[in-house]
Design an enzyme around this catalytic site. Structure first.
Site, PDB file in Angstrom:
ATOM      1  NE  ARG A   1      54.703  37.671  33.523  1.00 50.06           N
ATOM      2  CZ  ARG A   1      53.661  37.240  34.209  1.00 50.06           C
ATOM      3  NH1 ARG A   1      52.463  37.197  33.678  1.00 50.06           N
ATOM      4  NH2 ARG A   1      53.807  36.856  35.456  1.00 50.06           N
TER       5      ARG A   1
ATOM      6  CD  GLU B   1      45.434  31.272  41.510  1.00 47.14           C
ATOM      7  OE1 GLU B   1      46.007  31.447  40.418  1.00 47.14           O
ATOM      8  OE2 GLU B   1      45.134  30.155  41.968  1.00 47.14           O
TER       9      GLU B   1
ATOM     10  CE  LYS C   1      50.816  34.780  41.901  1.00 43.74           C
ATOM     11  NZ  LYS C   1      49.385  35.028  42.140  1.00 43.74           N
TER      12      LYS C   1
HETATM   13  P1  ATP Z   1      52.572  34.546  38.621  1.00 40.86           P
HETATM   14  O1  ATP Z   1      52.946  34.002  37.291  1.00 40.86           O
HETATM   15  O2  ATP Z   1      53.662  35.145  39.386  1.00 40.86           O
HETATM   16  O3  ATP Z   1      51.755  33.610  39.440  1.00 40.86           O
HETATM   17  P2  ATP Z   1      50.191  35.693  37.853  1.00 40.86           P
HETATM   18  O4  ATP Z   1      49.968  36.491  36.639  1.00 40.86           O
HETATM   19  O5  ATP Z   1      49.685  34.315  37.829  1.00 40.86           O
HETATM   20  O6  ATP Z   1      51.675  35.774  38.250  1.00 40.86           O
HETATM   21  P3  ATP Z   1      48.204  36.891  39.422  1.00 40.86           P
HETATM   22  O7  ATP Z   1      48.026  36.795  40.871  1.00 40.86           O
HETATM   23  O8  ATP Z   1      47.219  36.217  38.547  1.00 40.86           O
HETATM   24  O9  ATP Z   1      49.639  36.375  39.123  1.00 40.86           O
HETATM   25  O10 ATP Z   1      48.409  38.386  38.960  1.00 40.86           O
HETATM   26  C1  ATP Z   1      47.611  39.474  39.356  1.00 40.86           C
HETATM   27  C2  ATP Z   1      47.770  40.568  38.355  1.00 40.86           C
HETATM   28  O11 ATP Z   1      49.128  40.975  38.276  1.00 40.86           O
HETATM   29  C3  ATP Z   1      47.364  40.136  36.967  1.00 40.86           C
HETATM   30  O12 ATP Z   1      46.579  41.150  36.393  1.00 40.86           O
HETATM   31  C4  ATP Z   1      48.662  39.966  36.243  1.00 40.86           C
HETATM   32  O13 ATP Z   1      48.499  40.245  34.879  1.00 40.86           O
HETATM   33  C5  ATP Z   1      49.561  40.983  36.944  1.00 40.86           C
HETATM   34  N1  ATP Z   1      50.964  40.578  36.858  1.00 40.86           N
HETATM   35  C6  ATP Z   1      51.490  39.409  37.270  1.00 40.86           C
HETATM   36  N2  ATP Z   1      52.805  39.347  36.983  1.00 40.86           N
HETATM   37  C7  ATP Z   1      53.123  40.521  36.389  1.00 40.86           C
HETATM   38  C8  ATP Z   1      54.326  41.072  35.855  1.00 40.86           C
HETATM   39  N3  ATP Z   1      55.486  40.404  35.871  1.00 40.86           N
HETATM   40  N4  ATP Z   1      54.278  42.316  35.312  1.00 40.86           N
HETATM   41  C9  ATP Z   1      53.127  43.007  35.296  1.00 40.86           C
HETATM   42  N5  ATP Z   1      51.971  42.550  35.782  1.00 40.86           N
HETATM   43  C10 ATP Z   1      51.946  41.316  36.329  1.00 40.86           C
HETATM   44 MG    MG Z   2      47.648  34.100  37.337  1.00 44.92          MG
END
Ligand code: ATP
Ligand code: MG
Length: 559
Positions: free
Chosen positions: A259, A33, A269
């Site tokens: 994760r 995102e 983020k």
């Molecule tokens: P954040 O909580 O930092 O905003 P998010 O999961 O909301 O992370 P996205 O932009 O939706 O962020 O993530 C894009 C992809 O990266 C998704 O498929 C998510 O599952 C993966 N991802 C995000 N954080 C991690 C992590 N700590 N380890 C492995 N994969 C991750």
């Molecule tokens: Mg997300």
């Protein structure tokens, strides 16, 4: 491990799907995102999504999952693209946005209404919450749940046309308000938001919810394996429900993995954005940030990040990985790749009293101790030098093999010197050492076979170039700052130290990572360094200074 065995459970599933003929081509997506910069956790997802496809001759989409206007921006989109490329992956012509599918998603939502499995609800957000029930109590049906298909179609069209204010209505899936899985209690599909969109402009005032848009985008792109983190496990029934209802041509499969969490690091983020917004760090690319852009600016090589996630592995079990594991990968790459240089971070002046005032010798120094291909360079040597303050000790213990009053030490690629006199200022600080050198001990060509126990680095005072060197420490004091209620309470106030260093002259135009001998790996700061005001970042120290600390922290977590 057998080389032909898949490395992890996801690669095993993919191998089986190819073997059974379920799929002939593997198609994946990385779906960030654009509401912030990518971080070390995303590195894991990127390497997995792009990696499994590439290993099998497949394709990967970079899909910007932009269903949340207001929080998303083109700045983040640009940064995400940069970061993925820098990490070494290429989506070629497969850059997409969830918003590219808004028309199709709208049409599919109409189809759900026509099939009688979606309805427009007119409860307020608060009422919807009350009707939803709790983990222990079933929810109740909304009084609007049994609206006719015609009425639903009419209301949804008018939601689209902008006739209603935010929150007045919401389109919901008609599933089961008593489901033990809260995600299945008639989840929202579309909500009204009169907010312009970073990609779609102001065409829309209704936006699809993530769970709906995500799975259907996967289907539209022909994604075979939709890999995501474990928190989406409970959403999988909903992911599958939309596919069951809409029967798209391609049916993707969602698979969850754990994760990646790094000790002493935040991987959210939202929280990282707070550090930026409150100027606790200098920006998303502050070299202390666990963002890809921060780690790049810090000087971490992309191979090191890829190797780090390879070693971490893909599992179903949540884990907290030590920072030392990441730094080891950085050292492994730089140890081979970085030429050696001399720099003094905390300078102490040395005068060689028996060395002629106007003489300058050029000393030959190896650029890499283990790899002659790096060649040699010439270091100017003269009467006045800088050495490291802590390479001298006035009241030294017996085992201190560097410089002490009356003691001797070898200057690397130089001579053996003896400390004859210690000069102090009024406050009693040591400000200069008066030493003598032994002309027969020149490195490489000296006639003397005299040996001393210690060797230290130095630079010539007259030839040294000045630089600000930024020494970074961890940003947080707590091994798991993700869990802290208030990130302010776990901030390390001393995460940045700046020293006025003296560098050997060749470093004035260093454009790659180098090792400052005995000190660590360093690189010029791409943002702030200028020819007349050099700025270097410490990428990583030579040895693992985290090991002890992290061992304690991880042990206390386990117990
Ligand atoms: P954040 O909580 O930092 O905003 P998010 O999961 O909301 O992370 P996205 O932009 O939706 O962020 O993530 C894009 C992809 O990266 C998704 O498929 C998510 O599952 C993966 N991802 C995000 N954080 C991690 C992590 N700590 N380890 C492995 N994969 C991750
Ligand atoms: Mg997300």
């Amino acid at each position: 491990m057998n080389d032909s065995e898949p490395r992890d459970f996801i690669r095993k599933i993919i191998a089986d799907d190819l073997e059974s003929g379920k799929h002939t081509e593997i198609v994946t997506r990385f779906p960030p995102e654009p509401n912030g910069y990518l971080h070390i956790g995303h590195v894991m997802a990127i390497c997995l999504d792009f990696g499994v496809a590439a290993e099998n001759g497949g394709r990967t989409f970079l899909r910007l999952d932009d269903t949340n206007p207001g929080k998303e921006s083109p700045e983040y989109v640009a940064a995400i693209k940069d970061d993925v490329h820098w990490l070494g992956f290429d989506w070629e012509d497969r850059l997409t946005h969830a918003s590219d599918y808004f028309d199709r998603l709208y049409a599919s939502a109409v189809q759900l209404i026509e099939q009688g499995v979606a309805y427009v609800d007119s409860l307020s957000a608060e009422e919807i919450r009350q009707y939803r029930g709790t983990l222990t109590e079933p929810g109740r049906n909304s009084p609007y749940r049994d609206r006719s298909i015609e009425e639903n179609l009419d209301l949804f069209r008018r939601m689209y046309a902008g006739e209603f204010a935010d929150g007045e209505h919401v389109l919901r899936a008609k599933i089961d308000m008593t489901s033990p899985n809260m995600n299945m209690r008639d989840p929202a599909i579309y909500r009204i938001r009169h907010v312009p969109h970073q990609n779609a402009g102001d065409k829309w005032c209704i936006y699809p919810m993530y769970d709906y848009a995500h799975g259907m985008s996967d289907a539209y792109e022909g994604i075979t394996h939709s890999l995501c983190t474990l928190e989406f496990e409970d959403h999988r029934p909903l992911y599958d429900w939309f596919l069951d209802q809409l029967q798209p041509e391609h049916r993707p499969r969602q698979i969850e993995f754990s994760r990646l969490n790094l000790a002493y690091t935040i991987t959210s983020k939202r929280k990282l954005k707070m550090l930026v917004d409150e100027s606790i760090v200098s920006g998303w690319d502050d070299p202390r940030m666990p963002t890809i852009s921060g780690m790049r600016r810090r000087g971490y090589p992309p191979q090191a990040l890829r190797e780090f996630v390879r070693r971490a592995g893909v599992t179903k079990k949540d884990k907290l990985i030590e920072m030392g594991a990441l730094e080891t990968c950085v050292r492994d790459v730089l140890g081979d790749a970085a030429p050696r240089r001399m720099a003094v971070l905390r300078p102490l002046k040395v005068v060689l009293t028996n060395y002629p005032e106007d003489r300058v010798e050029l000393m030959e120094a190896m650029n890499h101790p283990a790899n002659p291909d790096f060649g040699t360079r010439e270091l100017p040597f003269s009467r006045e030098l800088w050495i490291e303050q802590d390479d001298f000790m006035e009241d030294a213990p017996r085992k201190f093999f560097r410089l002490k009053p009356g003691g001797e030490v070898r200057l690397r690629s130089g001579y053996i010197i003896r400390c004859d006199e210690v000069v102090k200022n009024d406050r009693g600080d040591v400000i200069e050492l008066r030493c003598s050198y032994d002309p027969d001990t020149r490195s490489g060509t000296g006639t003397s076979d005299r040996k001393v126990k210690g060797t230290i680095h130095w630079v010539s005072r007259e030839h040294a170039v000045d630089a600000s060197v930024r020494l970074y420490d961890r940003l947080f004091n707590d091994a798991n700052p993700n869990a802290a209620e208030d990130v302010h309470s776990v901030l390390n106030e001393n995460s940045l130290e700046v020293v006025a260093a003296k560098l050997e002259p060749s470093l004035a135009d260093a454009d790659e990572a180098v090792q400052f001998e005995r000190l660590g790996y360093f690189c010029q700061d791409a943002q702030d360094s200028r020819p007349d005001a050099l700025v270097f970042n410490r990428i990583v120290t030579l040895r693992d200074s985290w090991a002890r600390l992290e061992k304690q922290a991880l042990e206390s977590q386990v117990s």
